[in-house]
Design a protein around this motif. Structure first.
Motif, PDB file in Angstrom:
ATOM      1  N   ASN A 150       0.293  -1.654   0.008  1.00  0.00           N
ATOM      2  CA  ASN A 150       0.365  -0.326   0.026  1.00  0.00           C
ATOM      3  C   ASN A 150       0.824   1.268  -0.101  1.00  0.00           C
ATOM      4  N   TYR A 151       1.618   1.229  -1.040  1.00  0.00           N
ATOM      5  CA  TYR A 151       2.653   2.108  -0.332  1.00  0.00           C
ATOM      6  C   TYR A 151       2.476   3.123  -1.619  1.00  0.00           C
ATOM      7  N   ASN A 152       0.945   2.455  -2.139  1.00  0.00           N
ATOM      8  CA  ASN A 152       0.382   4.117  -3.118  1.00  0.00           C
ATOM      9  C   ASN A 152       0.290   4.850  -2.827  1.00  0.00           C
ATOM     10  N   ASN A 153       0.410   5.313  -1.686  1.00  0.00           N
ATOM     11  CA  ASN A 153       0.279   6.118  -0.643  1.00  0.00           C
ATOM     12  C   ASN A 153       0.806   7.385   0.047  1.00  0.00           C
ATOM     13  N   GLN A 154       2.267   6.424  -0.946  1.00  0.00           N
ATOM     14  CA  GLN A 154       3.320   6.946   0.289  1.00  0.00           C
ATOM     15  C   GLN A 154       4.474   7.329  -0.646  1.00  0.00           C
ATOM     16  N   ALA A 155       4.837   8.021  -1.171  1.00  0.00           N
ATOM     17  CA  ALA A 155       6.177   8.141  -2.071  1.00  0.00           C
ATOM     18  C   ALA A 155       6.795   9.697  -2.611  1.00  0.00           C
ATOM     19  N   CYS A 156       7.480  10.171  -2.658  1.00  0.00           N
ATOM     20  CA  CYS A 156       8.685  11.299  -2.090  1.00  0.00           C
ATOM     21  C   CYS A 156       7.594  13.001  -3.139  1.00  0.00           C
ATOM     22  N   ILE A 157       6.721  12.156  -3.831  1.00  0.00           N
ATOM     23  CA  ILE A 157       6.083  13.108  -5.037  1.00  0.00           C
ATOM     24  C   ILE A 157       5.244  13.852  -3.925  1.00  0.00           C
ATOM     25  N   LYS A 158       4.226  12.927  -2.622  1.00  0.00           N
ATOM     26  CA  LYS A 158       3.308  13.249  -1.724  1.00  0.00           C
ATOM     27  C   LYS A 158       3.925  13.114   0.216  1.00  0.00           C
ATOM     28  N   CYS A 159       4.888  14.055   0.079  1.00  0.00           N
ATOM     29  CA  CYS A 159       5.777  13.943   0.785  1.00  0.00           C
ATOM     30  C   CYS A 159       6.690  15.654   1.243  1.00  0.00           C
ATOM     31  N   LYS A 160       6.352  16.098   2.233  1.00  0.00           N
ATOM     32  CA  LYS A 160       6.139  17.514   2.556  1.00  0.00           C
ATOM     33  C   LYS A 160       7.320  17.602   2.282  1.00  0.00           C
ATOM     34  N   PHE A 161       8.537  17.140   2.403  1.00  0.00           N
ATOM     35  CA  PHE A 161      10.097  17.306   2.541  1.00  0.00           C
ATOM     36  C   PHE A 161      10.519  17.219   0.591  1.00  0.00           C
ATOM     37  N   ASN A 162       9.038  16.855  -0.266  1.00  0.00           N
ATOM     38  CA  ASN A 162       9.678  16.641  -1.393  1.00  0.00           C
ATOM     39  C   ASN A 162      10.445  18.185  -2.294  1.00  0.00           C
ATOM     40  N   LEU A 163      11.214  17.969  -2.757  1.00  0.00           N
ATOM     41  CA  LEU A 163      11.575  19.272  -3.992  1.00  0.00           C
ATOM     42  C   LEU A 163      11.130  19.169  -5.276  1.00  0.00           C
ATOM     43  N   PRO A 164      10.117  18.715  -5.629  1.00  0.00           N
ATOM     44  CA  PRO A 164       9.370  17.859  -7.341  1.00  0.00           C
ATOM     45  C   PRO A 164      10.581  18.274  -8.444  1.00  0.00           C
ATOM     46  N   ASP A 165      10.490  19.710  -8.624  1.00  0.00           N
ATOM     47  CA  ASP A 165      11.867  19.532  -9.684  1.00  0.00           C
ATOM     48  C   ASP A 165      13.010  19.983  -9.636  1.00  0.00           C
ATOM     49  N   GLU A 166      13.469  19.907  -9.234  1.00  0.00           N
ATOM     50  CA  GLU A 166      14.599  19.523  -7.960  1.00  0.00           C
ATOM     51  C   GLU A 166      15.130  17.892  -8.373  1.00  0.00           C
ATOM     52  N   LYS A 167      13.931  17.283  -7.977  1.00  0.00           N
ATOM     53  CA  LYS A 167      14.116  15.472  -7.767  1.00  0.00           C
ATOM     54  C   LYS A 167      14.869  16.162  -6.494  1.00  0.00           C
ATOM     55  N   LYS A 168      15.116  16.208  -5.262  1.00  0.00           N
ATOM     56  CA  LYS A 168      15.808  16.614  -4.578  1.00  0.00           C
ATOM     57  C   LYS A 168      14.557  16.826  -3.206  1.00  0.00           C
ATOM     58  N   CYS A 169      15.076  16.516  -1.723  1.00  0.00           N
ATOM     59  CA  CYS A 169      14.809  16.757  -0.510  1.00  0.00           C
ATOM     60  C   CYS A 169      15.293  17.427  -0.021  1.00  0.00           C
ATOM     61  N   HIS A 170      14.545  18.323   1.260  1.00  0.00           N
ATOM     62  CA  HIS A 170      14.889  19.035   2.799  1.00  0.00           C
ATOM     63  C   HIS A 170      15.395  17.991   2.858  1.00  0.00           C
ATOM     64  N   ILE A 171      16.209  16.724   2.905  1.00  0.00           N
ATOM     65  CA  ILE A 171      16.807  15.897   4.321  1.00  0.00           C
ATOM     66  C   ILE A 171      17.728  15.190   3.772  1.00  0.00           C
ATOM     67  N   VAL A 172      17.270  14.444   2.971  1.00  0.00           N
ATOM     68  CA  VAL A 172      18.170  13.051   2.209  1.00  0.00           C
ATOM     69  C   VAL A 172      18.883  14.032   1.094  1.00  0.00           C
ATOM     70  N   GLU A 173      20.151  13.501   1.131  1.00  0.00           N
ATOM     71  CA  GLU A 173      21.226  14.169   0.068  1.00  0.00           C
ATOM     72  C   GLU A 173      21.260  13.401  -0.967  1.00  0.00           C
ATOM     73  N   GLY A 174      21.257  13.754  -2.497  1.00  0.00           N
ATOM     74  CA  GLY A 174      21.315  13.675  -3.166  1.00  0.00           C
ATOM     75  C   GLY A 174      20.681  13.425  -3.948  1.00  0.00           C
ATOM     76  N   GLU A 175      19.760  12.578  -5.612  1.00  0.00           N
ATOM     77  CA  GLU A 175      18.088  13.181  -6.375  1.00  0.00           C
ATOM     78  C   GLU A 175      17.965  11.816  -6.061  1.00  0.00           C
ATOM     79  N   ILE A 176      16.580  12.614  -5.751  1.00  0.00           N
ATOM     80  CA  ILE A 176      15.213  10.835  -5.176  1.00  0.00           C
ATOM     81  C   ILE A 176      14.722  10.831  -6.617  1.00  0.00           C
TER      82      ILE A 176
END
Length: 173
Positions: A58-84
């Motif tokens: 049931n991960y369809n409700n949990q992916a980076c794009i649905k996370c408040k820490f996601n930077l979608p255009d940059e494919k980055k995260c506020h917390i995790v380093e590197g491209e996501i």
């Protein structure tokens, strides 16, 4: 709101109080303090299998794009380093809309406690934000073209950043 990413809504809207800070929110606070993101290993980041794992767990409700820490255009995260991977990535710090505090309010709390505003680059400032999620829509925007969260001389009303909190949302100032 047709073209607005889910993560933009998740990180900029919702009601909360400072006591709503969650353990996952403290991870962002630590990143702001240290100016160093977590490695993918430290954060438990993984990329889910495209079909089987998504359906069975049931991960369809949990992916980076649905996370408040996601930077979608940059494919980055506020917390995790590197491209996501926006569609299939997930870490132990996944936080959806309504979970804990908004990232902008976490930054505001950080500034109140440390007295240090974010550098311009840390704010991921862009020249034109999505309609409804621009500086003019943010409670931290001052109409003297300044921002309470990010250092810089000029923030035009149509600009945006990774920490927009819509007026009337989040904690009270």
């Amino acid at each position: 709101m047709d073209d607005v990413e889910e993560s933009v809504v998740a990180k900029s809207t919702g009601q909360q109080e400072e006591k709503d800070m969650a353990l996952k929110d403290a991870a962002l606070y630590n990143v702001l303090s240290s100016k160093k993101k977590m490695t993918k290993d430290e954060s438990g980041y993984k990329e889910q299998e495209k079909s089987e794992e998504l359906e069975t767990n049931n991960y369809n409700n949990q992916a980076c794009i649905k996370c408040k820490f996601n930077l979608p255009d940059e494919k980055k995260c506020h917390i995790v380093e590197g491209e996501i991977n926006n569609e299939y990535g997930i870490s132990n710090f996944f936080s959806s809309k309504g979970d804990g505090m908004l990232p902008g309010d976490i930054v505001w709390d950080f500034i109140k406690k440390t007295g240090r505003k974010l550098e311009y680059e840390e704010g991921h400032v862009i020249g034109k934000g999505a309609e409804g999620y621009q500086c003019k829509d943010c409670k931290y925007y001052m109409y003297s073209d300044r921002c309470l969260l990010i250092k810089g001389n000029t923030f035009m009303p149509e600009m945006s950043c990774a920490f927009v909190v819509k007026i009337g949302n989040g904690t009270d100032l």
